[in-house]
Structures are given as structure tokens and as C-alpha cells.
Design a protein around this motif. Sequence first.
Motif, short mmCIF file in Angstrom:
data_model
loop_
_atom_site.label_atom_id
_atom_site.label_comp_id
_atom_site.label_asym_id
_atom_site.label_seq_id
_atom_site.Cartn_x
_atom_site.Cartn_y
_atom_site.Cartn_z
N ILE A 1 0.83 -1.20 0.00
CA ILE A 1 0.00 0.00 0.00
C ILE A 1 0.87 1.26 0.00
CG2 ILE A 1 -1.73 1.31 1.29
CD1 ILE A 1 -2.75 -1.39 2.38
N ILE A 2 1.88 1.29 0.86
CA ILE A 2 2.79 2.44 0.91
C ILE A 2 4.20 1.92 1.25
CG2 ILE A 2 2.15 3.00 3.30
CD1 ILE A 2 3.08 5.61 0.63
N PRO A 3 5.08 1.84 0.26
CA PRO A 3 6.43 1.29 0.48
C PRO A 3 7.21 2.05 1.55
CG PRO A 3 5.94 1.43 -1.86
CD PRO A 3 4.83 2.16 -1.14
N LYS A 4 8.17 1.37 2.14
CA LYS A 4 8.93 1.92 3.27
C LYS A 4 9.65 3.22 2.93
CE LYS A 4 12.98 -1.04 2.40
NZ LYS A 4 12.45 -1.61 1.14
N ASP A 5 9.97 3.45 1.66
CA ASP A 5 10.66 4.69 1.27
C ASP A 5 9.85 5.95 1.61
OD1 ASP A 5 12.50 2.96 0.25
OD2 ASP A 5 11.97 3.27 -1.85
N LEU B 1 1.08 11.76 0.66
CA LEU B 1 1.42 10.35 0.53
C LEU B 1 0.66 9.66 -0.59
CD1 LEU B 1 1.66 9.35 4.30
CD2 LEU B 1 3.53 9.38 2.65
N GLY B 2 -0.33 10.34 -1.15
CA GLY B 2 -1.10 9.74 -2.23
C GLY B 2 -0.24 9.35 -3.42
N LYS B 3 0.83 10.12 -3.66
CA LYS B 3 1.70 9.82 -4.80
C LYS B 3 2.47 8.52 -4.60
CE LYS B 3 5.69 12.53 -3.13
NZ LYS B 3 5.09 12.90 -1.82
N ALA C 1 3.09 2.38 -4.85
CA ALA C 1 4.17 2.87 -5.73
C ALA C 1 4.93 1.76 -6.44
CB ALA C 1 5.14 3.74 -4.92
N ASP C 2 5.20 0.66 -5.77
CA ASP C 2 6.02 -0.39 -6.38
C ASP C 2 5.34 -1.08 -7.55
OD1 ASP C 2 8.07 0.14 -4.64
OD2 ASP C 2 7.68 -1.57 -3.32
N ILE C 3 4.01 -1.05 -7.58
CA ILE C 3 3.31 -1.64 -8.72
C ILE C 3 2.62 -0.59 -9.59
CG2 ILE C 3 2.98 -3.95 -7.75
CD1 ILE C 3 0.27 -3.11 -6.71
N GLU D 1 0.67 3.40 10.08
CA GLU D 1 -0.50 4.26 9.90
C GLU D 1 -0.43 5.03 8.59
OE1 GLU D 1 -3.40 6.93 12.77
OE2 GLU D 1 -1.26 6.83 13.22
N HIS D 2 0.77 5.04 7.98
CA HIS D 2 0.91 5.69 6.68
C HIS D 2 0.03 5.04 5.61
CE1 HIS D 2 4.43 7.08 8.84
NE2 HIS D 2 4.70 7.95 7.89
N ALA D 3 -0.34 3.76 5.81
CA ALA D 3 -1.16 3.07 4.81
C ALA D 3 -2.53 3.74 4.64
CB ALA D 3 -1.30 1.59 5.16
#
Length: 201
Positions: free
Chosen positions: A24-28, A38-40, A44-46, A84-86
Motif C-alpha cells: 500500500i505504501i512502500p517503506k521509502d 502520501l497519495g503519490k 508505488a512499487d506496482i 498508519e501511513h497506509a
Amino acid sequence: MEKFTTLTGVAAPLPVVNVDTDMIIPKDYLKTIERTGLGKGLFADIRYREDGSENPDFVLNKPAYRKAQVIVAGDNFGCGSSREHAPWALLDFGIRCVISTSFADIFYNNCFKNGILPIRVSPEELAMLMDDAERGANATLTVDLEAQTIQGPDGGTIRFDIDPFRKHCLLKGLDDIGLTMEKRGAIDAYEARLAESRPWA
């Protein structure tokens, strides 16, 4: 926190099992503590190729789903680490509702605290909603939290269950801070009594 009452929006199909929070939201993207921007990084990986260009095969890059507000996903959505970033990334993209047969507990709880409605449905209901979501621009669902219903583009209706307290909080737009502030009068009165009875404290 923004209230959730009734949502009518395009539903994006994501028929993937065990979508974890790293997907959902990579560690980077975890270096920030801001909830916006964070929507961008969502998926991201896919969602992007190695050169940074968009992957045209990923559902949220397809024209019909670029403004999706609902995700219809496979089993066990939000598993993995408890970031929680997800939900922040989903919300920043514009996703207000995720529908699946099951969710990881921590992700499920975090959704409610950030104004996202996670809905559990049966495998049979998920199959119907996934079919609706695959209709592209016509994949519009209406989610009515008060009535606890999901209405498909053909008018079919599915009912869902939700904890009454969590429902109340979403309808009123109350996160943990908002719930505390509802008791501000009692808190202020207590502090005033404490200051009067213990002026030295």
C-alpha cells in the motif's frame, strides 16, 4: 476528521489476496509524519515502473479509475506491518472506502481513526462487487453508512455490519482527539475544581 455519511464514487477492482501495508505504501515513504502528500506513493512499487513512469496496466493508472474513491480488494487487506501511513496514503489519494472479505486488525482499526470505512462482506458478495468494479467508468457504488448498505450500478443492494460506536464516530467525524474534545466541558470543570482545592499543585 472528515465525516463519512454517504459516498457515491467509482470503485476500483484490486483482486489481489494479502495486500500488505508495504504494498500500500512502500517503506521509502515512511520518513514523513505528515498525513498529506502520501497519495503519490500509494501502491508505488506496482503503480510505477523502475524509471518512474506510470505502469499503464495498474488499475489506478487507467483513465476510468484515476479518481476512484472505493477499492474492492481480495482477502486479508492491510496485513503486514502496522504503519498508519497506509490509511494516510489511501485517504490522500481519495480512497474513502475499502471493501474486502477480511482485514488485518491494526489496519482495520487505523482506517476508522482516519475517516476511511473498511467494509467486510461475504466471498459471494465480494464477487458481485468485484464484477461491478470491473465496469470501468460505470463502476459506481453508493455506500450509505447510516443505512449500512452498498448499492451497485444496477441497483442491487448489499447490507453490511459495523460496530455501532465506530459507526457513530465516522458519521460525526470523530477521531480520538475529537472524542476527547467532546468532553471538554467536563475536563475544564475538573481542572477548575482541582486548581481551587489544590492551589499549590
